[in-house]
Write a protein that holds these residues in place. Structure first.
Motif, PDB file in Angstrom:
ATOM      1  N   ALA A 159       3.454   0.286 -14.172  1.00 55.55           N
ATOM      2  CA  ALA A 159       1.999   0.264 -14.034  1.00 55.55           C
ATOM      3  C   ALA A 159       1.580   0.673 -12.624  1.00 55.55           C
ATOM      4  N   ARG A 160       2.264   0.172 -11.613  1.00 57.69           N
ATOM      5  CA  ARG A 160       1.887   0.474 -10.231  1.00 57.69           C
ATOM      6  C   ARG A 160       2.215   1.911  -9.842  1.00 57.69           C
ATOM      7  N   ALA A 161       3.266   2.458 -10.417  1.00 61.98           N
ATOM      8  CA  ALA A 161       3.670   3.819 -10.072  1.00 61.98           C
ATOM      9  C   ALA A 161       2.803   4.874 -10.739  1.00 61.98           C
ATOM     10  N   THR A 162       2.086   4.488 -11.801  1.00 61.29           N
ATOM     11  CA  THR A 162       1.295   5.462 -12.552  1.00 61.29           C
ATOM     12  C   THR A 162      -0.196   5.185 -12.537  1.00 61.29           C
ATOM     13  N   GLY A 163      -0.586   3.953 -12.226  1.00 62.92           N
ATOM     14  CA  GLY A 163      -1.989   3.581 -12.325  1.00 62.92           C
ATOM     15  C   GLY A 163      -2.421   3.283 -13.744  1.00 62.92           C
ATOM     16  N   ARG A 164      -1.471   3.238 -14.668  1.00 58.10           N
ATOM     17  CA  ARG A 164      -1.774   2.954 -16.070  1.00 58.10           C
ATOM     18  C   ARG A 164      -1.716   1.456 -16.347  1.00 58.10           C
ATOM     19  N   ALA A 165      -2.518   1.021 -17.292  1.00 55.17           N
ATOM     20  CA  ALA A 165      -2.454  -0.368 -17.728  1.00 55.17           C
ATOM     21  C   ALA A 165      -1.298  -0.533 -18.703  1.00 55.17           C
ATOM     22  N   VAL A 166      -0.461  -1.532 -18.453  1.00 53.53           N
ATOM     23  CA  VAL A 166       0.637  -1.861 -19.361  1.00 53.53           C
ATOM     24  C   VAL A 166       0.415  -3.295 -19.824  1.00 53.53           C
ATOM     25  N   ALA A 167       0.276  -3.474 -21.144  1.00 55.59           N
ATOM     26  CA  ALA A 167      -0.080  -4.776 -21.692  1.00 55.59           C
ATOM     27  C   ALA A 167       1.156  -5.633 -21.929  1.00 55.59           C
TER      28      ALA A 167
ATOM     29  N   ALA B 287       0.850  -1.184   0.000  1.00 50.59           N
ATOM     30  CA  ALA B 287       0.000   0.000   0.000  1.00 50.59           C
ATOM     31  C   ALA B 287       0.889   1.239   0.000  1.00 50.59           C
ATOM     32  N   GLY B 288       0.491   2.243  -0.746  1.00 50.18           N
ATOM     33  CA  GLY B 288       1.271   3.472  -0.799  1.00 50.18           C
ATOM     34  C   GLY B 288       2.392   3.452  -1.805  1.00 50.18           C
ATOM     35  N   PHE B 289       2.466   2.411  -2.640  1.00 50.53           N
ATOM     36  CA  PHE B 289       3.544   2.296  -3.633  1.00 50.53           C
ATOM     37  C   PHE B 289       3.640   3.569  -4.481  1.00 50.53           C
TER      38      PHE B 289
END
Length: 329
Positions: free
Chosen positions: A212-220, A188-190
């Motif tokens: 992906a975790r640092a931005t909240g973006r989906a990376v395929a 949590a908090g990454f």
């Protein structure tokens, strides 16, 4: 302190971990037994792996070890590795409040590796333990901090600030280039921890999962060049000077001017892979060496990919990395 043009060497701060790597014949079901076919012990963690990779290059770079270990046999393993690398271990502090961090790595050849981690002293590492000004005065050019999100107290964010961010701000103020590496954890908090550090990060290293975790973006997946570039641009907009994303399929470097440089590594035959542990750190070390020497991003990425590929042939994170002359030959 020395001017930037006179600086030389890399200070490696953060995680110092002893990895006990177990090669297993298969992954057991709950309550079942599986045989360990091989076992080897080595020093791991972001700071350790990058420093030992740079030392393995045999390029003569001054190196400094910064972190916190316990007063146990694992601490002796770490100190022996630092000494064998010819690095300065003066700023590797010790405490009796916890054991040295260590990890049991379960390596399934040709498949995956799984980590059972005891944080120990890494969770106690504090701002006062990191001798930023001392290594700057000694002439270090690059200050590396890794792994963010595995640094315990330094990862804690309050009011948009973190201990890691303050350490990096000190390093910049002392005239060093700051480089930061992440870890693939789902804590949590990454994202908040990364965002707090970005304004004080000159070069950010991360893989596709961390992007992906640092931005909240989906990376395929590892080869999603468009997704990785979008994540890199978001991180640069958040304050990072340059962003370097690595995966088994792609290395992407976003420059200060906003240019995206992408290079795909040569494939590594499965039979040559002993363990992937440390490949990302070897990649970062190759890129850091090139950055230290003023190379273009393309050359940095090529060396990073070659160092990562070489590391795959060893059971420990850095045991198979050859001298720079072999990597460039």
């Amino acid at each position: 302190m020395p001017p930037p043009s006179a600086r030389r060497g890399v200070a490696c701060a953060g995680n110092w971990i002893v990895d006990i790597v177990h090669t297993i014949e298969g992954w057991p079901a709950k309550s079942e037994l599986v045989r360990i076919t091989d076992e080897v012990e080595g020093t791991g963690g972001g700071a350790a792996n990058v420093m030992l990779s740079l030392a393995a290059f045999q390029a003569g770079l001054p190196l400094w070890a910064i972190g916190l270990v316990g007063m146990d046999r694992h601490a002796a393993t770490v100190r022996w590795a630092v000494k064998a690398a010819g690095a300065d271990g003066t700023h590797l502090a010790e405490t009796d409040r916890a054991p040295t961090a260590h990890t049991h790595v379960m390596n399934l050849p040709g498949d995956s590796r799984t980590f059972f981690y005891h944080p120990g002293t890494n969770d106690l590492l504090d701002e006062g333990d990191i001798a930023v000004e001392a290594v700057a005065a000694a002439g270090a050019r690059i200050f590396y901090l890794g792994y963010l999100n595995l640094l315990g107290r330094l990862d804690e964010v309050a009011g948009g600030e973190s201990g890691a961010a303050r350490v990096l701000a000190r390093a910049q103020a002392a005239g060093m280039v700051t480089a930061v590496d992440l870890v693939s954890t789902d804590r949590a908090g990454f994202r908040a921890t990364v965002e707090a550090a970005l304004p004080f990060t000159d070069v950010l290293f991360l893989n596709e999962i961390e992007a992906a975790r640092a931005t909240g973006r989906a990376v395929a997946g590892a080869g999603d060049a468009a997704g990785l570039e979008a994540a890199a641009r978001q991180l640069r907009d958040g304050g990072a000077g340059q962003v370097v994303i690595h995966s088994p399929a792609l290395g992407l470097w976003l420059t200060p001017g906003g240019d995206a440089v992408a290079i795909r590594p040569d494939p590594v035959p499965a039979e040559r892979v002993v363990s992937p542990v440390g490949a990302g750190d070897a990649f970062a070390a190759g890129c850091l060496y090139g950055l230290h020497e003023g190379w273009a991003p393309e050359a940095c990425l090529r060396l990073g990919h070659r160092a990562a590929a070489a590391s795959l042939a060893g059971a420990t994170a850095t045991g198979a990395i050859p001298p720079l002359t072999a990597l460039l030959g």
